[in-house]
Enzyme design. Sequence first.
Site, PDB file in Angstrom:
ATOM      1  N   GLN A  54      18.331  87.356   3.062  1.00 19.30           N
ATOM      2  CA  GLN A  54      17.115  86.528   2.986  1.00 19.30           C
ATOM      3  C   GLN A  54      16.861  85.994   1.581  1.00 19.30           C
ATOM      4  OE1 GLN A  54      16.995  89.794   3.807  1.00 19.30           O
ATOM      5  NE2 GLN A  54      15.513  90.861   2.532  1.00 19.30           N
ATOM      6  N   GLY A  57      17.617  82.262   0.361  1.00 24.31           N
ATOM      7  CA  GLY A  57      16.713  81.139   0.587  1.00 24.31           C
ATOM      8  C   GLY A  57      15.251  81.450   0.360  1.00 24.31           C
ATOM      9  N   HIS A  58      14.909  82.694   0.037  1.00 23.22           N
ATOM     10  CA  HIS A  58      13.489  83.096  -0.085  1.00 23.22           C
ATOM     11  C   HIS A  58      13.292  83.900  -1.367  1.00 23.22           C
ATOM     12  CE1 HIS A  58       9.569  84.869   1.068  1.00 23.22           C
ATOM     13  NE2 HIS A  58       9.508  83.866   1.912  1.00 23.22           N
ATOM     14  N   PHE A  59      13.172  83.418  -2.414  1.00 18.67           N
ATOM     15  CA  PHE A  59      13.422  82.070  -2.920  1.00 18.67           C
ATOM     16  C   PHE A  59      14.479  82.219  -3.997  1.00 18.67           C
ATOM     17  CE2 PHE A  59       9.049  82.284  -1.438  1.00 18.67           C
ATOM     18  CZ  PHE A  59       8.996  81.224  -0.549  1.00 18.67           C
ATOM     19  N   LEU A  64      11.599  86.919  -3.269  1.00 14.78           N
ATOM     20  CA  LEU A  64      10.526  87.767  -2.741  1.00 14.78           C
ATOM     21  C   LEU A  64      10.929  88.208  -1.340  1.00 14.78           C
ATOM     22  CD1 LEU A  64       7.443  85.468  -3.505  1.00 14.78           C
ATOM     23  CD2 LEU A  64       8.164  87.455  -4.829  1.00 14.78           C
TER      24      LEU A  64
END
Length: 152
Positions: A54, A57-59, A64
């Site tokens: 994750q 892309g986050h972020f 986070l």
Amino acid sequence: MEKKLSSENNQLSSEQILGLLPHRYPFALVDKVIEHIPGERAVAIKNVTINEPQFQGHFPERPLMPGVLIVESMAQVGGIIVTQMPDLPKGLFVFAGINNVKFRKPVLPGDQLIISCELLSIKRQRFGKVKGEAHVDGKLVCAGELMFSLVN
């Protein structure tokens, strides 16, 4: 086959957790259960690492842990409680809802999430409600109520 707990303070290893829950990589979000009273409560650890998918892309510039994954990790700990209820039919309990979930602080790579869940109620032997909290460094990062339903 009955799933046995570790004799060490009712802890569960990652292998034992995999025997109780259907989740697998990349969605297995509980690394170890450090305290467990079957059918009542559980305290677990989720080690948050930068290697998790994750964070691509986050972020990318400021990674986070997504709030939905914090809630899912609490739901998985709640699922461990519900699956260990001796009087309930065996089957797949799925996450059925949330109430009053609040996010207090961000969870970052390198954090250790300590997740505590306590059974609040069971209805008609197929619906469960659990109170969940997640802490990092002793500070509350997320809390709320989680509901489960038995799928036939």
